[in-house]
Design an enzyme around this catalytic site. Structure first.
Site, short mmCIF file in Angstrom:
data_model
loop_
_atom_site.label_atom_id
_atom_site.label_comp_id
_atom_site.label_asym_id
_atom_site.label_seq_id
_atom_site.Cartn_x
_atom_site.Cartn_y
_atom_site.Cartn_z
N ASN A 1 14.62 42.55 51.98
CA ASN A 1 13.94 43.96 52.22
C ASN A 1 12.56 43.69 52.76
O ASN A 1 11.93 42.80 51.97
CB ASN A 1 14.21 44.73 51.01
CG ASN A 1 15.55 45.12 50.74
OD1 ASN A 1 16.35 45.09 51.56
ND2 ASN A 1 15.73 45.60 49.68
N TYR B 1 8.04 49.96 63.70
CA TYR B 1 7.39 49.58 62.59
C TYR B 1 6.41 50.47 61.78
O TYR B 1 6.43 50.41 60.50
CB TYR B 1 6.90 48.20 62.62
CG TYR B 1 8.38 47.17 62.69
CD1 TYR B 1 8.93 46.92 61.59
CD2 TYR B 1 8.69 46.62 64.03
CE1 TYR B 1 10.29 46.23 61.77
CE2 TYR B 1 9.59 45.84 64.12
CZ TYR B 1 10.57 45.51 63.16
OH TYR B 1 11.61 44.82 63.39
N GLY C 1 23.52 45.22 47.19
CA GLY C 1 23.14 45.89 48.08
C GLY C 1 22.97 45.24 49.44
O GLY C 1 22.14 45.57 50.10
N SER D 1 25.18 43.62 52.95
CA SER D 1 26.39 43.82 53.77
C SER D 1 27.15 42.26 54.05
O SER D 1 28.12 42.21 54.36
CB SER D 1 26.32 44.24 55.13
OG SER D 1 25.45 43.87 55.80
N GLU E 1 30.17 48.82 48.22
CA GLU E 1 31.66 48.40 48.85
C GLU E 1 31.50 47.00 49.08
O GLU E 1 30.51 46.30 49.13
CB GLU E 1 31.81 49.17 50.12
CG GLU E 1 30.83 48.97 51.19
CD GLU E 1 30.95 50.05 52.35
OE1 GLU E 1 30.73 49.79 53.56
OE2 GLU E 1 31.23 51.19 51.83
N HIS F 1 12.55 37.95 55.03
CA HIS F 1 12.57 38.70 56.15
C HIS F 1 11.16 39.12 56.44
O HIS F 1 10.94 40.03 57.45
CB HIS F 1 13.53 39.63 56.26
CG HIS F 1 14.80 39.09 56.54
ND1 HIS F 1 16.10 39.77 56.35
CD2 HIS F 1 15.29 37.68 56.86
CE1 HIS F 1 17.13 39.04 56.65
NE2 HIS F 1 16.72 37.89 56.84
P1 OAD Z 1 22.99 46.42 55.68
O1 OAD Z 1 22.68 47.73 56.24
O2 OAD Z 1 23.61 45.56 56.67
O3 OAD Z 1 23.94 46.64 54.00
C1 OAD Z 1 23.47 47.50 53.29
C2 OAD Z 1 24.74 47.15 51.98
O4 OAD Z 1 24.35 47.96 51.08
C3 OAD Z 1 25.90 47.56 52.46
O5 OAD Z 1 26.80 46.71 52.03
C4 OAD Z 1 26.13 48.87 51.74
O6 OAD Z 1 27.58 49.06 50.99
C5 OAD Z 1 25.31 48.81 50.56
N1 OAD Z 1 24.95 50.16 49.77
C6 OAD Z 1 24.53 51.17 50.56
N2 OAD Z 1 23.84 52.24 49.62
C7 OAD Z 1 24.01 51.44 48.41
C8 OAD Z 1 23.49 51.69 47.18
N3 OAD Z 1 23.26 53.29 46.81
N4 OAD Z 1 23.80 50.88 46.15
C9 OAD Z 1 24.59 49.64 46.22
N5 OAD Z 1 24.90 49.25 47.52
C10 OAD Z 1 24.53 49.95 48.66
O7 OAD Z 1 21.61 45.74 55.17
P2 OAD Z 1 21.17 44.33 54.76
O8 OAD Z 1 22.53 43.66 54.23
O9 OAD Z 1 20.16 44.15 53.90
O10 OAD Z 1 16.75 42.29 58.86
O11 OAD Z 1 20.87 43.79 55.98
C11 OAD Z 1 20.37 42.70 56.26
C12 OAD Z 1 19.43 42.35 57.25
O12 OAD Z 1 19.79 42.84 58.56
C13 OAD Z 1 18.12 43.32 56.99
O13 OAD Z 1 17.17 42.36 55.97
C14 OAD Z 1 17.68 43.37 58.36
C15 OAD Z 1 18.73 43.78 58.98
O14 OAD Z 1 18.90 43.47 60.50
C16 OAD Z 1 16.01 42.07 59.68
O15 OAD Z 1 15.50 43.26 60.19
C17 OAD Z 1 15.50 40.80 60.38
#
Ligand code: OAD
Length: 239
Positions: free
Chosen positions: A96, A60, A178, A180, A206, A112
């Protein structure tokens, strides 16, 4: 593109790592993402912290340094503009842990936690995190050396869930940007908002894992798609 008869009175927006990707902060599950380099069981669980607090603090500390060196991008600024200029309520919920929404001038609920905050595992006190935290930092309130990042780890309950549930109930438009759709409860917000009557839109590079639950999809990088979407809302148009 369709003209809406009335603008939504309340917009609830959920953001994820994709919003900060173009600020140079890595996402979690894309190619080269954080969880392809680190085992989340080691660095993002209470059990991992108990096993090796130095490793977790190092992880971190490095993410904090990266986040502090980054700047908000056009997507963060567009969402701040929406909050400032939209006639109705705009509630921003983020998964985030960076502070880029705030750096752009927005208010966000950090479900988070935040990299720039520390908390005490013994008494619950929280405070501004120093750039580098160590496992032996004493709590400024109770003095116990159980300082940890104010981050919600897997197996822990996200922050502000009651407030978020109330916002989802009254949302007229829900957008996920943004993210997943792989981590709950955030991935379930679209279903909840939809059940309560909101129109739903996914804005993502996506389709997410829960893409089929959204009414509308907007593709492309957030720095392009989000400013365009915000402009359409401020012009009282919804795509
Ligand atoms: P992910 O890394 O799982 O997903 C990121 C998403 O953003 C994906 O669907 C990509 O397609 C999309 N993406 C990437 N670049 C992009 C861009 N330039 N513009 C638009 N979309 C884009 O991240 P999160 O869904 O945020 O939790 O993950 C959720 C949680 O899992 C996080 O808060 C974290 C992680 O483990 C903890 O650490 C507690």
């Amino acid at each position: 593109m369709t003209m809406m008869n009335a603008s939504p009175n309340k917009i609830v927006i959920l953001t994820g790592a994709g919003v900060s990707a173009e600020s140079g902060l890595g996402t979690f599950r894309d190619k080269g993402g954080v969880w392809t380099k680190y085992d989340l069981n080691d660095v993002a669980t209470p059990e991992g912290f108990a096993r090796d607090p130095v490793k977790v603090h190092d992880f971190y500390n490095s993410r904090r340094a990266n986040a502090l060196g980054s700047e908000p991008n056009a997507a963060h600024f567009a969402l701040a503009r929406l909050q400032a200029e939209y006639a109705g309520d705009v509630v921003l919920i983020t998964q985030n842990v960076d502070a880029l929404h705030e750096a752009a001038g927005a208010n966000a609920i950090h479900m988070h936690g935040r990299l720039d905050r520390a908390c005490c595992a013994a008494c619950g006190e929280d405070w501004d995190a120093p750039l580098a935290m160590t496992a032996t930092d004493p709590c400024p309130s109770c003095g116990v050396p159980q300082t940890r990042p104010d981050i919600v780890w897997f197996g822990e309950v996200p922050q502000s869930l009651d407030a978020i549930a109330a916002h989802l109930e009254t949302a007229e438009l829900f957008a996920a940007i943004g993210t997943s759709g792989q981590v709950y409860p955030a991935a379930g917000f679209v279903a909840e908002a939809s059940r309560c009557g909101a129109r739903t839109v996914e804005i993502n590079l996506e389709p997410s894992d829960v893409a089929n639950l959204f009414d509308e999809h907007i593709g492309g990088p957030a720095t392009e798609s989000v400013p365009a979407w915000v402009s359409s809302l401020l012009d009282r148009l919804v795509v």
